[in-house]
Design a protein around this motif. Structure first.
Motif, PDB file in Angstrom:
ATOM      1  N   LEU A 205       0.349  -1.434  -0.274  1.00  0.00           N
ATOM      2  CA  LEU A 205      -0.071   0.104   0.006  1.00  0.00           C
ATOM      3  C   LEU A 205       1.117   1.562  -0.327  1.00  0.00           C
ATOM      4  CD1 LEU A 205      -2.438  -0.731   3.304  1.00  0.00           C
ATOM      5  CD2 LEU A 205      -2.728  -1.416   1.085  1.00  0.00           C
ATOM      6  N   ALA A 206       0.509   2.195  -0.647  1.00  0.00           N
ATOM      7  CA  ALA A 206       1.023   3.001  -0.746  1.00  0.00           C
ATOM      8  C   ALA A 206       0.024   4.311  -0.648  1.00  0.00           C
ATOM      9  CB  ALA A 206       2.246   3.495  -2.002  1.00  0.00           C
ATOM     10  N   LEU A 207       0.830   5.657  -1.003  1.00  0.00           N
ATOM     11  CA  LEU A 207      -0.468   6.801  -0.698  1.00  0.00           C
ATOM     12  C   LEU A 207      -1.143   7.570  -2.214  1.00  0.00           C
ATOM     13  CD1 LEU A 207       1.872   9.921   1.085  1.00  0.00           C
ATOM     14  CD2 LEU A 207      -0.257   8.790   1.718  1.00  0.00           C
ATOM     15  N   ILE A 210       1.474   7.025  -5.984  1.00  0.00           N
ATOM     16  CA  ILE A 210       3.147   6.832  -6.031  1.00  0.00           C
ATOM     17  C   ILE A 210       3.551   5.449  -6.551  1.00  0.00           C
ATOM     18  CG2 ILE A 210       4.599   5.805  -3.748  1.00  0.00           C
ATOM     19  CD1 ILE A 210       3.799   8.839  -3.966  1.00  0.00           C
ATOM     20  N   ARG A 211       4.206   5.639  -7.071  1.00  0.00           N
ATOM     21  CA  ARG A 211       4.490   4.337  -7.445  1.00  0.00           C
ATOM     22  C   ARG A 211       5.693   3.157  -7.155  1.00  0.00           C
ATOM     23  NH1 ARG A 211       4.860   7.124 -13.182  1.00  0.00           N
ATOM     24  NH2 ARG A 211       6.400   5.863 -13.945  1.00  0.00           N
ATOM     25  N   LYS A 212       5.599   2.696  -7.528  1.00  0.00           N
ATOM     26  CA  LYS A 212       6.759   1.668  -6.771  1.00  0.00           C
ATOM     27  C   LYS A 212       8.360   1.991  -6.662  1.00  0.00           C
ATOM     28  CE  LYS A 212       7.148  -2.890  -9.176  1.00  0.00           C
ATOM     29  NZ  LYS A 212       6.598  -3.897  -9.673  1.00  0.00           N
ATOM     30  N   GLU A 213       8.687   2.329  -7.806  1.00  0.00           N
ATOM     31  CA  GLU A 213       9.983   3.412  -8.207  1.00  0.00           C
ATOM     32  C   GLU A 213      10.292   4.456  -7.577  1.00  0.00           C
ATOM     33  OE1 GLU A 213       8.125   1.255 -11.065  1.00  0.00           O
ATOM     34  OE2 GLU A 213       7.062   3.142 -11.494  1.00  0.00           O
ATOM     35  N   TYR A 214       9.396   5.199  -6.775  1.00  0.00           N
ATOM     36  CA  TYR A 214      10.131   5.581  -5.829  1.00  0.00           C
ATOM     37  C   TYR A 214       9.874   6.259  -4.055  1.00  0.00           C
ATOM     38  CZ  TYR A 214       6.424   8.587  -9.035  1.00  0.00           C
ATOM     39  OH  TYR A 214       5.823   8.937 -10.454  1.00  0.00           O
ATOM     40  N   LEU A 215       9.556   4.549  -4.206  1.00  0.00           N
ATOM     41  CA  LEU A 215       9.882   3.729  -3.154  1.00  0.00           C
ATOM     42  C   LEU A 215      11.251   3.243  -1.861  1.00  0.00           C
ATOM     43  CD1 LEU A 215       6.867   1.118  -2.905  1.00  0.00           C
ATOM     44  CD2 LEU A 215       6.667   3.679  -1.878  1.00  0.00           C
ATOM     45  N   THR A 216      12.374   4.146  -0.966  1.00  0.00           N
ATOM     46  CA  THR A 216      13.204   3.610  -0.994  1.00  0.00           C
ATOM     47  C   THR A 216      13.053   2.560   0.550  1.00  0.00           C
ATOM     48  OG1 THR A 216      12.673   5.682   1.169  1.00  0.00           O
ATOM     49  CG2 THR A 216      13.985   5.905  -0.989  1.00  0.00           C
ATOM     50  N   ARG A 217      11.362   2.313   0.734  1.00  0.00           N
ATOM     51  CA  ARG A 217      11.129   2.089   2.290  1.00  0.00           C
ATOM     52  C   ARG A 217       9.548   0.674   2.393  1.00  0.00           C
ATOM     53  NH1 ARG A 217      10.951   5.329   8.356  1.00  0.00           N
ATOM     54  NH2 ARG A 217       9.314   6.059   6.440  1.00  0.00           N
ATOM     55  N   VAL A 218       9.807  -0.102   2.794  1.00  0.00           N
ATOM     56  CA  VAL A 218       8.306  -0.582   3.033  1.00  0.00           C
ATOM     57  C   VAL A 218       8.500  -0.919   4.790  1.00  0.00           C
ATOM     58  CG1 VAL A 218       7.301  -2.538   2.827  1.00  0.00           C
ATOM     59  CG2 VAL A 218       8.715  -2.112   0.834  1.00  0.00           C
ATOM     60  N   ILE A 219       7.912  -0.676   5.391  1.00  0.00           N
ATOM     61  CA  ILE A 219       6.978  -0.952   6.538  1.00  0.00           C
ATOM     62  C   ILE A 219       5.756  -2.493   6.837  1.00  0.00           C
ATOM     63  CG2 ILE A 219       7.895   1.275   7.019  1.00  0.00           C
ATOM     64  CD1 ILE A 219       5.430   2.355   7.450  1.00  0.00           C
ATOM     65  N   PHE A 253      -0.103   4.554   9.586  1.00  0.00           N
ATOM     66  CA  PHE A 253       1.402   5.628   9.463  1.00  0.00           C
ATOM     67  C   PHE A 253       1.666   6.729   8.538  1.00  0.00           C
ATOM     68  CE2 PHE A 253       6.511   5.669   9.922  1.00  0.00           C
ATOM     69  CZ  PHE A 253       6.368   6.805  11.476  1.00  0.00           C
ATOM     70  N   VAL A 254       2.149   5.465   7.232  1.00  0.00           N
ATOM     71  CA  VAL A 254       2.176   6.264   5.404  1.00  0.00           C
ATOM     72  C   VAL A 254       1.051   7.635   5.257  1.00  0.00           C
ATOM     73  CG1 VAL A 254       1.845   5.837   3.201  1.00  0.00           C
ATOM     74  CG2 VAL A 254       3.540   4.322   4.504  1.00  0.00           C
ATOM     75  N   ALA A 255       0.415   7.188   5.779  1.00  0.00           N
ATOM     76  CA  ALA A 255      -1.245   7.501   5.561  1.00  0.00           C
ATOM     77  C   ALA A 255      -1.417   9.375   6.286  1.00  0.00           C
ATOM     78  CB  ALA A 255      -2.677   7.571   5.965  1.00  0.00           C
ATOM     79  N   ASN A 256      -1.101   9.155   7.820  1.00  0.00           N
ATOM     80  CA  ASN A 256      -0.515  10.388   8.697  1.00  0.00           C
ATOM     81  C   ASN A 256       0.506  11.577   8.254  1.00  0.00           C
ATOM     82  OD1 ASN A 256      -3.087   9.311   9.490  1.00  0.00           O
ATOM     83  ND2 ASN A 256      -1.985   8.476  11.410  1.00  0.00           N
ATOM     84  N   LEU A 259       3.535   9.682   3.989  1.00  0.00           N
ATOM     85  CA  LEU A 259       4.958   9.352   2.858  1.00  0.00           C
ATOM     86  C   LEU A 259       4.746   8.722   1.717  1.00  0.00           C
ATOM     87  CD1 LEU A 259       6.134   7.337   6.891  1.00  0.00           C
ATOM     88  CD2 LEU A 259       6.523   9.904   5.877  1.00  0.00           C
ATOM     89  N   ARG A 260       5.563   9.849   0.607  1.00  0.00           N
ATOM     90  CA  ARG A 260       5.123   9.644  -0.324  1.00  0.00           C
ATOM     91  C   ARG A 260       6.584   8.382  -0.558  1.00  0.00           C
ATOM     92  NH1 ARG A 260       2.457  12.711  -3.263  1.00  0.00           N
ATOM     93  NH2 ARG A 260       3.621  12.615  -5.042  1.00  0.00           N
ATOM     94  N   ASP A 261       7.854   8.140   0.336  1.00  0.00           N
ATOM     95  CA  ASP A 261       8.959   7.355  -0.350  1.00  0.00           C
ATOM     96  C   ASP A 261       9.157   5.895   0.246  1.00  0.00           C
ATOM     97  OD1 ASP A 261       9.385   7.821   2.341  1.00  0.00           O
ATOM     98  OD2 ASP A 261      11.358   8.683   1.954  1.00  0.00           O
ATOM     99  N   THR A 262       7.321   5.472   1.482  1.00  0.00           N
ATOM    100  CA  THR A 262       7.111   4.704   2.143  1.00  0.00           C
ATOM    101  C   THR A 262       6.088   4.028   2.065  1.00  0.00           C
ATOM    102  OG1 THR A 262       8.515   5.720   3.942  1.00  0.00           O
ATOM    103  CG2 THR A 262       7.575   4.105   4.111  1.00  0.00           C
ATOM    104  N   ALA A 263       6.010   2.756   1.639  1.00  0.00           N
ATOM    105  CA  ALA A 263       4.918   1.745   1.334  1.00  0.00           C
ATOM    106  C   ALA A 263       4.500   1.124   3.035  1.00  0.00           C
ATOM    107  CB  ALA A 263       4.920   1.227   0.245  1.00  0.00           C
ATOM    108  N   ALA A 264       3.783   0.458   2.852  1.00  0.00           N
ATOM    109  CA  ALA A 264       2.988  -0.438   4.178  1.00  0.00           C
ATOM    110  C   ALA A 264       2.422  -1.869   3.391  1.00  0.00           C
ATOM    111  CB  ALA A 264       2.025   0.027   4.691  1.00  0.00           C
TER     112      ALA A 264
END
Ligand SMILES: O=C(O)C(=O)C[C@]1(C(=O)O)C=C[C@@H](O)C=C1
Length: 419
Positions: A205-207, A210-219, A253-256, A259-264
């Motif tokens: 899940l991401a905002l 946001i595309r996969k390529e933008y991600l630097t972190r998965v929580i 946490f991502v939503a609140n 976070l544009r670089d983080t997926a959950a």
């Protein structure tokens, strides 16, 4: 991997349970919740209900083992400081508030089958959208699910009558055992009254936008990260993976925090609740990913023999040779199948030293063994097996005898499923 901590707004936490208003907060005292004196052989002939309540009362009166295991025994203080809101949410009372009175037991407290689920208050760990919330709903349809920020808060919520039941994960088909809950089962006095297996279908899940390529972190929850480890790599997500307290909490946490670089990694329901997009669906490494939860109550249920039952025990073995073999053979000789065995460090006696004059000192690690077997405590085979087990063990406790989850296997019925 490190843990990100973030505040939950509506979850129960320890501050709710133990008044933060005291000027100098009294520290909880340490008290044993289990003894090491086995019961007599004749006690084992009676039902699990009688057995377990015997053990509980023996433990309550057993001051000798007082420094064994930390647990809450400051219940009186906690009761006077607590006030229960009508919606089941906990708040902190003032000193002069009417003392919190525990409710008397009702018949539904003693029969925690799903049909009694109506408006039962069920504690789970996590925030709305967590798999544990779904498991609570599967175990007790129409229950009021009460989010708790930690596993032991859920235990305490039941012990303090804030909740009627707790539903907590104990093992996952990919990630293995959730050790913390095995340890907590011993430290607390709750009884296992049921089990529920939940197919777990994870989403990335991401905002929005946001595309996969933008991600630097998965929580996510560490179990969820481990259940999706290979798929994340296959998706090209060789990014930092960080553990948080629960899957839905990660989504929140991502939503609140925008976070544009983080997926959950969380359920599709969490995506809906927290306004996230599903970037990838069904990312668990095995489509049959399933988590087993146990249902916990203050009182045991009366074991029966008219439907498949499972019994969970924990024991520490005595000195001697092949003790584990002897214990397990007590079940094998009676054709009782074991469904699970787990060992945990014996925290009260972690090491046994064995001196050998010529060689030095051997250090053996000591363990507690948790065993689940397929029989009811109302079944004479199980009673006889435990009588025998008792002869080889220094400590034995029945954690519960409860109906097995026999719901037909249908992985796609998971609440995590996006479709
Ligand atoms: O984080 C959640 O959603 C949980 O309910 C916890 C939990 C777990 O502890 O294993 C439950 C089921 C899944 O296996 C992943 C996480």
């Amino acid at each position: 991997m490190h843990s990100i901590s973030f505040p939950y707004s509506n979850t129960l936490n320890l501050n709710h349970i133990f008044s933060p208003k005291r000027v100098a907060p009294t520290r909880l005292t340490v008290r044993s919740v289990y003894g090491f004196e086995p019961l007599t052989r004749s006690d084992w002939q009676s039902s699990c209900a009688i057995l377990t309540s015997n053990v509980a009362s023996q433990e309550l009166n057993d001051g000798a083992a007082a420094d064994h295991v930390p647990a809450v025994n400051d219940h009186k203080n906690a009761f006077t400081d607590l006030k229960l809101l009508p919606n089941g949410k906990l708040t902190v009372g003032e000193k002069n508030d009417k003392p919190f009175q525990p409710k008397p037991l009702t018949i539904s407290d003693l029969s925690p089958a799903p049909m009694h689920g109506s408006q039962l208050r069920v504690a789970y760990q996590g925030v709305p959208g967590a798999y544990s919330e779904a498991a609570a709903g599967k175990a007790y349809p129409n229950c009021e699910a009460i989010p708790c920020d930690q596993f032991d808060v859920a235990f305490k919520a039941v012990e303090l009558w804030i909740a009627d039941r707790a539903v907590l994960p104990v093992e996952n088909s990919l990630g293995g055992s959730i050790h913390r809950n095995y340890d907590l089962l011993l430290r607390h006095r709750l009884h296992i009254v049921g089990e529920v297996q939940l197919p777990v279908h994870h989403c990335l899940l991401a905002l929005p936008g946001i595309r996969k390529e933008y991600l630097t972190r998965v929580i996510s929850h560490p179990q969820a990260l481990s259940q999706c480890e290979h798929t994340l790599t296959k998706l090209g997500l060789n990014v930092a993976r960080e553990a948080v307290d629960d899957t839905a909490g990660a989504a929140e946490f991502v939503a609140n925090n925008n976070l544009r670089d983080t997926a959950a990694i969380a359920s599709a329901r969490a995506a809906d609740l927290y306004g996230l997009n599903v970037l990838a669906d069904g990312i668990q490494d095995d489509p049959n990913n399933v988590t087993r939860f146990v249902m916990l109550a203050r009182e045991p249920i009366i074991p029966r023999t008219d439907r498949p039952f499972k019994t969970s025990i924990v024991f520490a073995h005595d000195k001697g040779t092949s003790v584990l073999f002897k214990v397990l053979s007590a079940f094998a000789f009676r054709n009782i199948s074991l469904t699970k065995i787990e060992s945990r460090p014996h925290r009260n006696r972690p090491i046994r030293l064995v001196d050998d004059e010529n060689v030095g000192t051997a250090k053996h690690f000591e363990y507690l063994f948790y065993v689940d077997f397929e029989a009811s405590m109302a079944d004479v085979r199980a009673q006889n097996a435990l009588s025998e087990v008792q002869e080889f063990t220094s400590f034995l406790r029945v954690l519960g005898s409860y109906p097995m989850d026999m719901t037909p296997w249908n992985p796609s019925s998971s609440i995590g499923d996006h479709h």
